[in-house]
Scaffold this active site. Structure first.
Site, PDB file in Angstrom:
ATOM      1  CG  HIS A 179     -16.700   0.936 -19.637  1.00 41.84           C
ATOM      2  ND1 HIS A 179     -16.019   2.109 -19.290  1.00 41.84           N
ATOM      3  CD2 HIS A 179     -17.916   0.967 -19.398  1.00 41.84           C
ATOM      4  CE1 HIS A 179     -17.258   3.162 -19.229  1.00 41.84           C
ATOM      5  NE2 HIS A 179     -18.216   2.481 -19.232  1.00 41.84           N
ATOM      6  CB  CYS A 222     -12.815   8.311 -26.029  1.00 40.69           C
ATOM      7  SG  CYS A 222     -13.332   8.903 -24.543  1.00 40.69           S
ATOM      8  CG  HIS A 275     -20.475   2.574 -23.006  1.00 41.18           C
ATOM      9  ND1 HIS A 275     -20.535   4.061 -23.126  1.00 41.18           N
ATOM     10  CD2 HIS A 275     -20.651   2.203 -21.761  1.00 41.18           C
ATOM     11  CE1 HIS A 275     -20.387   4.275 -21.812  1.00 41.18           C
ATOM     12  NE2 HIS A 275     -20.538   3.067 -20.970  1.00 41.18           N
ATOM     13  CD  GLU A 276     -21.218  -1.321 -20.264  1.00 40.40           C
ATOM     14  OE1 GLU A 276     -20.117  -1.408 -19.545  1.00 40.40           O
ATOM     15  OE2 GLU A 276     -22.263  -0.722 -19.943  1.00 40.40           O
ATOM     16  CG  HIS A 303     -18.889   6.660 -17.652  1.00 37.29           C
ATOM     17  ND1 HIS A 303     -19.079   5.888 -16.608  1.00 37.29           N
ATOM     18  CD2 HIS A 303     -19.597   5.594 -18.744  1.00 37.29           C
ATOM     19  CE1 HIS A 303     -20.010   4.960 -16.583  1.00 37.29           C
ATOM     20  NE2 HIS A 303     -20.120   4.458 -17.992  1.00 37.29           N
ATOM     21  CB  CYS A 304     -16.261  10.458 -22.647  1.00 36.09           C
ATOM     22  SG  CYS A 304     -15.606  11.870 -23.503  1.00 36.09           S
ATOM     23  CB  CYS A 316     -17.727  10.869 -26.186  1.00 34.60           C
ATOM     24  SG  CYS A 316     -16.693   9.453 -26.446  1.00 34.60           S
ATOM     25  CB  CYS A 346     -15.145  12.598 -28.209  1.00 32.21           C
ATOM     26  SG  CYS A 346     -14.005  12.070 -26.871  1.00 32.21           S
TER      27      CYS A 346
END
Length: 311
Positions: free
Chosen positions: A209, A243, A205-206, A215-216, A221, A240
Site C-alpha cells: 500500500h 500487481c 501487503h501493507e 486492494h486487488c 493475490c 498476481c
C-alpha cells in the site's frame, strides 16, 4: 462459494492497458517475463487463479472499491517510489508506546522518528490495534503520504485468546517523543512457521500500500483485502501479474532475480537461535528462529513460475 471471474480481454487490458506508451513498455519486457505475466489472462493457467468468495463478510463484498489497473497505478500522481536518497525500508519493533492501541497515535510517533534515508518505516507489535476505541481491531494500517505503517501480529499468536497473553494493553501511560523506552520489553511469542507466514503476508501487503498498490480485485493475490484472519489465510503470499507489474514499475527488478532471491530466503535457515528471553531492548541484536515449513507450498509455486520464465 463463488469466484470473481473477469474476461480475458478485461484482464489483458488491466495488465497491459490501452495506452500505446504503456503497451510499448510492456512489449519491451524480457520474453520470459511476458510469458509468465500473460498467464494472467489465460483461462487454463495453473499459477494465477480467480478470487474465491467464501461469505458475505469477505472484504471485496463488504468494502466495495474501484479496481486499480496498471495504467491507473502508473498515472497516479500520489504514487510512491524509492529514490537514491530515500531507498531504505525500516522495520521497528514496538513494545508499549505508552500502552496505547490507537493507530493514529502510533503512526504520528513513527513519522517523527522516520530516518532521513527512509522510503518508509513500519512498526510491528504484538499489541492489538484499533482505528478508534469504538471500532473493530485491524491487522494494520499504512499512510502512503507519510511513508509510515503499523502492523499487529497479536492475533497470529497461538496464545492470543489465553488469559495469560502478555501483549495485552494494561494501564495507559504518557511518554515523550524523545522516550525510546517504548522499544524495550516488546513481547515475543513462540515463533512458529505459521506465525511467520501470517506476519510476512501482513507486512508485505501493507508495505505494498505504501508503494501505491490498492486492494486487488483482479485475481487471487497478496494485495486482496481481508476482513478477518480466516480470509487472510485464503489469500496467497504471491502477487498476481497485474500487481507484480505495479511493484516492478515502482521498484525496478528482474522477475527471475526476485524469485530466485525468494527461494534463497526460504532455503536459508541459518537464523535459528532457539533461546529467547521474554524481554528485549531495542538495542539488542536478536536472531529469531526461522521456521519455514509453512512456506514450502509457496516455494513450489515460485519454482513453477521460474520454469515458465526460463523456458
Amino acid at each position: 462459494m463463488q469466484t470473481v471471474q473477469h474476461s480475458e480481454q478485461t484482464l489483458k487490458t488491466a495488465l497491459t492497458s490501452k495506452n500505446p506508451t504503456l503497451v510499448s513498455q510492456y512489449e519491451k519486457l524480457d520474453a520470459g517475463e511476458r510469458r509468465l505475466l500473460n498467464k494472467a489472462f489465460k483461462p487454463d493457467n495453473d499459477l494465477f487463479g480467480p478470487i474465491t468468495l467464501h461469505s458475505e463478510s469477505d472484504w471485496i463484498i463488504s468494502h466495495p472499491e474501484a479496481p486499480q489497473d496498471f495504467e491507473e497505478f502508473f498515472s497516479d500522481p500520489s504514487g510512491k517510489a524509492p529514490s537514491p536518497e530515500k531507498r531504505s525500508i525500516y522495520i521497528q519493533c514496538i513494545g508499549s508506546l505508552g500502552n496505547t492501541r490507537i493507530i493514529r497515535h502510533i503512526l504520528r510517533f513513527l513519522k517523527k522518528k522516520k530516518p532521513r534515508d527512509a522510503f518508509c518505516i513500519v512498526g510491528i507489535t504484538m499489541i492489538d490495534l484499533y482505528p478508534r476505541d469504538s471500532w473493530n481491531f485491524v491487522f494494520g494500517q499504512a499512510s502512503l503520504t507519510d511513508g509510515v505503517g503499523i502492523f499487529s501480529f497479536a492475533r497470529y499468536g497461538s496464545d492470543f485468546y489465553s488469559s495469560h497473553y502478555e501483549g495485552k494493553v494494561k494501564e495507559l501511560q504518557r511518554v515523550s517523543s524523545s522516550d525510546y523506552s517504548i522499544f524495550d520489553n516488546y513481547y515475543v511469542p513462540e515463533v512458529t512457521s505459521i506465525l511467520l507466514l501470517h506476519s510476512c503476508k501482513t507486512l508485505t501487503h501493507e508495505i505494498g500500500h505504501i508503494f501505491g498498490l490498492r486492494h486487488c480485485q483482479w485475481l487471487a493475490c497478496l494485495m486482496q483485502g481481508s476482513y478477518h484472519l480466516e480470509e487472510a489465510d485464503w489469500c496467497p503470499l504471491n502477487l498476481c501479474p497485474i500487481c507484480l507489474c505495479k511493484l516492478q514499475c515502482a521498484v525496478g527488478f528482474n522477475i527471475i532475480d526476485r524469485y530466485q532471491a525468494l527461494v534463497r530466503w526460504i532455503d536459508d535457515e541459518s537464523a535459528n537461535s532457539p533461546g529467547l528471553s521474554r524481554g528485549h531492548s531495542w538495542e539488542d541484536h536478536v536472531n529469531l528462529p526461522k521456521s519455514v515449513e509453512a512456506f514450502k507450498e509457496w516455494k513450489e509455486w515460485i519454482i513453477r513460475c521460474l520454469a515458465v520464465v526460463q523456458k
